[in-house]
Design an enzyme around this catalytic site. Structure first.
Site, short mmCIF file in Angstrom:
data_model
loop_
_atom_site.label_atom_id
_atom_site.label_comp_id
_atom_site.label_asym_id
_atom_site.label_seq_id
_atom_site.Cartn_x
_atom_site.Cartn_y
_atom_site.Cartn_z
N ASP A 344 -81.06 98.86 34.04
CA ASP A 344 -80.26 98.90 33.47
C ASP A 344 -80.25 97.79 32.80
O ASP A 344 -80.75 96.48 32.97
CB ASP A 344 -78.86 98.56 34.48
CG ASP A 344 -77.83 98.13 33.87
OD1 ASP A 344 -76.75 98.69 33.75
OD2 ASP A 344 -77.07 96.98 34.21
N GLU A 380 -82.34 101.60 29.75
CA GLU A 380 -80.99 101.99 29.04
C GLU A 380 -81.75 100.38 27.49
O GLU A 380 -81.57 99.30 27.91
CB GLU A 380 -80.28 101.19 30.15
CG GLU A 380 -78.96 101.28 29.29
CD GLU A 380 -77.59 100.33 29.58
OE1 GLU A 380 -76.63 101.51 29.63
OE2 GLU A 380 -77.88 99.64 30.44
#
Length: 700
Positions: A344, A380
């Site tokens: 993330d 990401e």
């Protein structure tokens, strides 16, 4: 007082050896560390860790074993202006805890300051409101478990939430719904296998806590991007609820998925923690060594640098913070047998000073690590800081969520501006983003939807977000949805609108599965899951977010057919980028065609109004060999893509491309699997492609 021996500084955390447990905690700021043991009635017993080596405080307690609950109290300076926030009135979680029992009960005692005056120290004991670490027995019978090791080019990813996936599944026993055991249930695994899924990408399963403000509004952090324990599986996803059982249940889930040939990829949040900004609670890292674990402002160390939008950023420049990340990753691979990670806001991990550095220490460590470097690593590739959008810029070992793929494909099918060359690049693996540094199409994790944003059903049913249930006045969530409601906002009984929405869903799905790269499907999209227009359902632990298994099959048969086509035909999942024209008058491995059946010219490529094109995929010109070094040969396909609102007649290309074709797919077909009644192309060489649809032909 319990007997305490010196023990050792390695490994960090609580390690049971069969006769006792070694406790080790890093803190450079501490002047004294107390280990706090809790009995069955919550009575606390404290003992000092007697030894310090290299700022690691440690001690060995004979007779202490699995099931023992514990925490720490760290004595030292409390000088926020200098970055120090030691506060022994606060019970602290172990950064290396393998299991955590209980949950945070929000109370002022959890904060090191008085709510009315942040400059006044709060001496209240936080232990009654804190979860506790648990010593675990690491033994588990893995049997003959082996990692599936599915090659990237054969991978189909299914992004799912452990709780939301099975909370409403009628075939899963009620006690197992929303748990690791529920995901491992045969009914769930059968669905995944039938769907063609080769990897589940699980939204965060590290121990997390909801933000104080959310709880005050009667909500929670459902998504779980608020980690407090990087080695502990989230305890709320355990079906038994027994102390430490979440570890065994997680392992059993992985073993069951592996047996079905399905990999487990974890969405991990190493960019920030659940402690928030300088006004957040003291739960773990802040009270252990604030300056070591968090990025602080140089001019005033009371405040955090925040590249995540969550109040703090983990200090990846500090060796012990880096060690925690790497130890966590290795633990999940070696002990928990997971097959990869999706990071993330990965750009935050690349910030050495302020700028994003693709050769940051974290990536150097991953590159040389003999364990972590061998599993799937997905970035990401952005954060919220300046210069944080880094799609295409991660090191060669990494794959990336391709946000440009999502945006371009959405723009194309909704009728917005999407340059034809860019759409073509996204369809063929995004060579413009990944080829320059030696990467291949598999570097692109292709997706149209994900947990963050509209579901597929909502993407074609809403022009605007409808996030009122979040209690933030519809201000949260992005306004850049690139969606189209097909003429009516929200649910409708209009059959024409319903048919158009179904066709648009199929267009997105067909594009996703027929693109080069790695497709990622969001859980429930195959069933028509809706969040009622909510594009930021992070706080909705209810039917808004959960997969509704009673709503019908949606596009289930269509996705199954797409997955089967992709699995059976290597030309649809190549390992190398297309080269284009062949030599000496031979066909190349790909050709781009106008509706007239002619190869596209430069003028055709740059016609701003163009919304229709044909793509010839030559199965006899695949450049990469099979695993045994033999040439790969496959059928050839013709993709006829029409984003215009009206039908377009495509003329089949000249004879050398093939003179006999059969329908493999038609997104305008009402048949559940997308096969039209007609089986072969017209004898006159003209194929009519309905408005906003795609036809796929296979050469006979």
């Amino acid at each position: 007082m319990p007997e305490v021996w010196p023990g050792g500084a390695y490994p960090l955390g609580a390690t049971w050896d069969g006769t006792g447990t070694n406790f080790a905690l890093f803190s450079e700021a501490a002047t004294r560390v107390e280990l706090c043991l809790f009995d069955e009635h919550g009575v606390e017993t404290r003992c000092d860790l007697p030894e310090t080596d290299g700022f690691v405080w440690h001690g060995y307690l004979p007779g202490v074993g699995p099931g023992q609950r514990y925490g720490y109290r760290v004595h030292g300076p409390y000088e926020p202006r200098h970055g120090d926030r030691c506060d022994p009135s606060k019970l602290l979680l172990d950064p290396y805890a393998k299991a955590i029992e209980g949950e945070v009960r929000w109370h002022e005692a959890l904060f090191s300051y008085r709510f009315g005056d942040p400059d006044v120290l709060n001496p209240e004991d936080s232990a009654p409101y804190m979860p506790k670490n648990v010593v675990i027995n690491p033994f588990f019978d893995w049997g003959d478990d082996r990692p599936p090791r599915v090659p990237y080019h054969e991978t189909v990813i299914y992004e799912a939430h452990v709780k939301g996936l099975t909370s409403l599944h009628p075939a899963v026993p009620e006690a197992q719904r929303g748990t690791y055991a529920g995901l491992a249930h045969p009914a769930m695994i059968d669905h995944l296998v039938d769907l063609g899924v080769t990897a589940v990408e699980l939204m965060p399963v590290h121990q997390s806590i909801p933000e104080h403000a959310l709880v005050a509004r009667g909500l929670t952090n459902y998504w779980g991007y608020n980690t407090i324990g990087f080695l502990a599986p989230h305890n709320a996803y355990s079906s038994s609820g027994q102390r430490g059982e979440q570890v065994l249940e997680f392992k059993a889930m992985v073993r069951a998925l592996h047996k079905a040939g399905i990999e487990v990829i974890l969405d991990v949040v190493y960019n920030h923690t659940a402690e928030g900004d300088h006004l957040g609670p003291t739960l773990c890292f802040r009270g252990i060594d604030n300056a070591a674990y968090y990025r602080l402002r140089d001019d005033d160390k009371r405040y955090h640098l925040d590249y995540t939008g969550c109040g703090n950023s983990l200090n990846v420049r500090h060796p012990h913070a880096l060690q925690l990340i790497m130890d966590s990753l290795r633990y999940w691979v070696i002990e928990m047998h997971v097959d990869g990670f999706r990071f993330d806001l990965a750009s935050a991990l690349a910030r050495e000073l302020h700028d994003v550095d693709r050769l940051a220490a974290f990536f150097d460590l991953v590159q040389q690590d003999p364990v972590v470097s061998q599993v799937k690593l997905i970035a990401e590739p952005w954060d919220v800081g300046e210069g944080g959008y880094q799609v295409g810029n991660f090191p060669p070992l990494w794959t990336e969520w391709n946000g440009q793929y999502r945006d371009t494909v959405r723009d194309y099918w909704r009728g917005g501006y999407a340059a034809m060359p860019e759409f073509a690049s996204r369809l063929t693996g995004s060579s413009d983003l990944y080829e320059h540094d030696g990467r291949r199409p598999i570097a692109s994790i292709n997706f149209v939807t994900c947990h963050d944003g509209f579901t597929l059903a909502d993407l074609v049913a809403y022009n605007h977000k409808h996030n009122d249930a979040n209690g933030e006045g519809n201000r949260d969530g992005t306004d850049d949805n690139r969606s189209w409601n097909c003429g009516y906002e929200g649910p409708t009984d209009n059959p024409e609108v319903q048919e158009l929405r179904a066709r648009q869903r199929r267009n997105f799905l067909a594009t996703l599965f027929l693109s080069q790269g790695v497709p990622m499907l969001t859980a429930g999209d195959e069933l028509g899951r809706t969040q009622r227009g909510n594009n930021n359902a992070y706080c909705q632990d209810n039917e808004i977010s959960w997969v509704d298994w009673s709503a019908g099959d949606g596009d289930l048969e269509f996705v199954r057919r797409l997955a089967r086509l992709r699995r059976e035909h290597p030309v649809l999942r190549r390992r190398r980028f297309f080269q284009g024209h062949g030599g000496h008058g031979e066909l190349g491995d790909i050709a781009w065609l106008t509706p007239a059946g002619e190869e596209m010219t430069d003028d055709d490529w740059h016609a701003g109004y163009a919304k229709s094109l044909g793509v010839f995929l030559n199965g006899e010109a695949i450049s990469e060999p099979d695993p045994r070094g033999r040439p790969v040969r496959d059928d050839s396909f013709l993709l006829l893509i029409n984003a215009h609102s009206q039908f377009v007649e495509f003329t089949l290309p000249r004879a050398e491309f093939g003179d006999r074709w059969e329908y493999a797919l038609d997104t305008a077909s009402p048949a559940p699997d997308g096969l039209p009644d007609r089986r072969t192309a017209k004898a006159d060489g003209v194929v009519e492609v309905a408005g906003r649809s795609m036809v796929v032909l296979r050469r006979l």
